[in-house]
Scaffold this motif. Structure first.
Motif, mmCIF file in Angstrom:
data_model
loop_
_atom_site.group_PDB
_atom_site.id
_atom_site.type_symbol
_atom_site.label_atom_id
_atom_site.label_comp_id
_atom_site.label_asym_id
_atom_site.label_seq_id
_atom_site.Cartn_x
_atom_site.Cartn_y
_atom_site.Cartn_z
ATOM 1 N N ASP A 96 -8.624 -5.609 1.594
ATOM 2 C CA ASP A 96 -9.722 -4.847 1.000
ATOM 3 C C ASP A 96 -10.859 -4.605 1.993
ATOM 4 O OD1 ASP A 96 -8.479 -4.451 -1.408
ATOM 5 O OD2 ASP A 96 -9.689 -5.893 -2.530
ATOM 6 N N PRO A 97 -11.247 -5.621 2.785
ATOM 7 C CA PRO A 97 -12.299 -5.343 3.772
ATOM 8 C C PRO A 97 -11.888 -4.288 4.802
ATOM 9 C CG PRO A 97 -12.100 -7.708 3.420
ATOM 10 C CD PRO A 97 -10.932 -7.063 2.718
ATOM 11 N N ALA A 98 -10.630 -4.278 5.205
ATOM 12 C CA ALA A 98 -10.163 -3.256 6.154
ATOM 13 C C ALA A 98 -10.282 -1.867 5.528
ATOM 14 C CB ALA A 98 -8.720 -3.537 6.565
ATOM 15 N N LEU A 99 -9.966 -1.775 4.252
ATOM 16 C CA LEU A 99 -10.097 -0.499 3.552
ATOM 17 C C LEU A 99 -11.566 -0.083 3.465
ATOM 18 C CD1 LEU A 99 -8.639 1.778 2.073
ATOM 19 C CD2 LEU A 99 -8.769 0.395 -0.015
ATOM 20 N N GLU A 100 -12.443 -1.026 3.208
ATOM 21 C CA GLU A 100 -13.874 -0.726 3.173
ATOM 22 C C GLU A 100 -14.359 -0.210 4.533
ATOM 23 O OE1 GLU A 100 -16.138 -0.724 0.609
ATOM 24 O OE2 GLU A 100 -14.336 -0.950 -0.618
ATOM 25 N N VAL A 101 -13.847 -0.792 5.606
ATOM 26 C CA VAL A 101 -14.209 -0.324 6.953
ATOM 27 C C VAL A 101 -13.762 1.130 7.122
ATOM 28 C CG1 VAL A 101 -13.786 -0.639 9.432
ATOM 29 C CG2 VAL A 101 -14.187 -2.641 7.963
ATOM 30 N N ALA A 102 -12.570 1.450 6.648
ATOM 31 C CA ALA A 102 -12.077 2.825 6.740
ATOM 32 C C ALA A 102 -12.970 3.778 5.944
ATOM 33 C CB ALA A 102 -10.633 2.910 6.244
ATOM 34 N N TYR A 103 -13.408 3.358 4.773
ATOM 35 C CA TYR A 103 -14.294 4.202 3.973
ATOM 36 C C TYR A 103 -15.650 4.396 4.665
ATOM 37 C CZ TYR A 103 -11.061 3.679 0.000
ATOM 38 O OH TYR A 103 -9.972 3.697 -0.836
ATOM 39 N N VAL A 104 -16.172 3.332 5.265
ATOM 40 C CA VAL A 104 -17.428 3.454 6.012
ATOM 41 C C VAL A 104 -17.242 4.422 7.180
ATOM 42 C CG1 VAL A 104 -19.026 2.212 7.543
ATOM 43 C CG2 VAL A 104 -18.397 1.227 5.333
ATOM 44 N N TYR A 105 -16.145 4.255 7.903
ATOM 45 C CA TYR A 105 -15.848 5.156 9.027
ATOM 46 C C TYR A 105 -15.828 6.608 8.543
ATOM 47 C CZ TYR A 105 -12.997 7.804 12.314
ATOM 48 O OH TYR A 105 -12.529 8.773 13.153
ATOM 49 N N ASP A 106 -15.208 6.856 7.395
ATOM 50 C CA ASP A 106 -15.087 8.211 6.867
ATOM 51 C C ASP A 106 -16.466 8.858 6.683
ATOM 52 O OD1 ASP A 106 -13.666 10.471 5.759
ATOM 53 O OD2 ASP A 106 -14.229 9.745 3.766
ATOM 54 N N GLY A 107 -17.386 8.135 6.084
ATOM 55 C CA GLY A 107 -18.736 8.679 5.913
ATOM 56 C C GLY A 107 -19.473 8.795 7.236
ATOM 57 N N TRP A 108 -19.321 7.778 8.061
ATOM 58 C CA TRP A 108 -19.991 7.732 9.359
ATOM 59 C C TRP A 108 -19.522 8.874 10.267
ATOM 60 C CZ3 TRP A 108 -17.577 6.455 14.118
ATOM 61 C CH2 TRP A 108 -18.438 6.224 15.190
ATOM 62 N N ILE A 109 -18.215 9.095 10.316
ATOM 63 C CA ILE A 109 -17.675 10.105 11.231
ATOM 64 C C ILE A 109 -18.107 11.508 10.812
ATOM 65 C CG2 ILE A 109 -15.403 10.574 10.172
ATOM 66 C CD1 ILE A 109 -16.088 10.082 13.914
ATOM 67 N N PRO A 132 -22.867 19.225 13.438
ATOM 68 C CA PRO A 132 -22.708 20.181 12.350
ATOM 69 C C PRO A 132 -21.260 20.588 12.076
ATOM 70 C CG PRO A 132 -23.406 21.357 14.279
ATOM 71 C CD PRO A 132 -23.347 19.892 14.657
ATOM 72 N N ASP A 133 -20.310 20.084 12.875
ATOM 73 C CA ASP A 133 -18.917 20.346 12.550
ATOM 74 C C ASP A 133 -18.617 19.688 11.208
ATOM 75 O OD1 ASP A 133 -18.659 21.638 14.979
ATOM 76 O OD2 ASP A 133 -17.776 19.900 15.989
ATOM 77 N N VAL A 134 -17.602 20.216 10.530
ATOM 78 C CA VAL A 134 -17.293 19.742 9.182
ATOM 79 C C VAL A 134 -15.826 19.348 9.108
ATOM 80 C CG1 VAL A 134 -17.193 20.442 6.750
ATOM 81 C CG2 VAL A 134 -19.051 21.263 8.198
ATOM 82 N N LEU A 135 -15.573 18.266 8.422
ATOM 83 C CA LEU A 135 -14.215 17.820 8.147
ATOM 84 C C LEU A 135 -13.831 18.398 6.792
ATOM 85 C CD1 LEU A 135 -11.861 16.043 9.039
ATOM 86 C CD2 LEU A 135 -13.009 14.110 7.970
ATOM 87 N N GLU A 136 -12.905 19.329 6.807
ATOM 88 C CA GLU A 136 -12.583 20.054 5.582
ATOM 89 C C GLU A 136 -11.459 19.395 4.801
ATOM 90 O OE1 GLU A 136 -12.193 24.252 6.097
ATOM 91 O OE2 GLU A 136 -14.005 24.358 7.315
ATOM 92 N N GLU A 137 -11.705 18.170 4.406
ATOM 93 C CA GLU A 137 -10.804 17.492 3.493
ATOM 94 C C GLU A 137 -11.630 16.500 2.700
ATOM 95 O OE1 GLU A 137 -8.290 14.037 5.227
ATOM 96 O OE2 GLU A 137 -8.055 15.725 6.567
ATOM 97 N N PRO A 138 -11.120 16.089 1.548
ATOM 98 C CA PRO A 138 -11.927 15.199 0.701
ATOM 99 C C PRO A 138 -12.141 13.843 1.369
ATOM 100 C CG PRO A 138 -9.718 15.484 -0.210
ATOM 101 C CD PRO A 138 -9.823 16.402 0.960
ATOM 102 N N PRO A 139 -13.160 13.125 0.924
ATOM 103 C CA PRO A 139 -13.369 11.771 1.429
ATOM 104 C C PRO A 139 -12.126 10.905 1.192
ATOM 105 C CG PRO A 139 -15.261 12.492 0.156
ATOM 106 C CD PRO A 139 -14.190 13.528 -0.030
ATOM 107 N N LEU A 140 -11.960 9.912 2.049
ATOM 108 C CA LEU A 140 -10.768 9.053 1.965
ATOM 109 C C LEU A 140 -10.642 8.364 0.611
ATOM 110 C CD1 LEU A 140 -10.635 7.449 5.515
ATOM 111 C CD2 LEU A 140 -9.113 9.182 4.563
ATOM 112 N N LYS A 141 -11.757 7.970 0.002
ATOM 113 C CA LYS A 141 -11.683 7.331 -1.324
ATOM 114 C C LYS A 141 -11.011 8.253 -2.327
ATOM 115 C CE LYS A 141 -15.224 3.852 -1.705
ATOM 116 N NZ LYS A 141 -16.438 3.387 -2.347
#
Length: 186
Positions: A131-144, A150-159
């Motif tokens: 679960d903590p590894a998954l939380e790190v991935a979610y944090v990375y998703d928002g952080w990245i 201003p570039d955009v990642l055109e896919e939904p958040p990992l959650k």
């Protein structure tokens, strides 16, 4: 901030592969324990998803020296800013402290080094809690998403992707494991 698109284009999919393999592992493991087929195929498949998840996580969050896809390699000039901003996000959006992060990071990297990528004789440590590894991935998703702006990642958040993936594979996993169990009984 200036970032290296070639690193990002390799790095983000690795984080996504981690969450996908972890989701497959968890759903398969859960249903396997519930349905209880006696199948080495499914045992090896479940194990494969677990080790792939750990490998992918470590490619981005593990040892930075040998991994060109490590998150700290995203920028040439401003590594201090990257390190500071990522750690701030990590500590803000998870229960990690600097100490608990270092301990958890070491646990994941050691599991990869001692069990997944190499095999220590008589290895008997538990699988790290993921679960903590998954939380790190979610944090990375928002952080990245902030880092590449201003570039955009055109896919939904990992959650959201994980929730959709779980919904889509539950019936399939249940059907496949049930059929395996039925096949055993014929």
């Amino acid at each position: 901030m200036q970032y290296k698109p070639e690193i990002f284009c390799e790095q983000f999919p690795l984080v996504k592969y981690f969450v996908c393999h972890l989701t497959y592992y968890r759903e398969l493991h859960h249903k396997y324990r519930e349905i209880e087929p006696k199948s080495t195929f499914w045992t090896f498949t479940i194990d494969a998803h677990l080790v792939r998840a750990v490998i992918y996580w470590c490619m981005v969050f593990g040892s930075e020296g040998c991994n060109p896809t490590h998150w700290k390699h995203l920028s040439e000039g401003n590594v201090d800013y990257l390190r500071k901003s990522f750690r701030q996000s990590l500590f803000r959006y998870t229960n990690f402290t600097p100490s608990t992060w270092d301990t958890y990071w070491r646990e994941m990297v050691n599991f990869r080094n001692e069990y997944v990528a190499h095999r220590e004789l008589n290895y008997n440590k538990p699988i790290p809690y993921l679960d903590p590894a998954l939380e790190v991935a979610y944090v990375y998703d928002g952080w990245i998403r902030d880092i590449i702006s201003p570039d955009v990642l055109e896919e939904p958040p990992l959650k959201e992707s994980v929730a959709e993936l779980q919904r889509s594979i539950k019936p399939l996993v249940t059907e496949l494991l049930t059929k395996t169990k039925q096949y055993e009984n014929t």
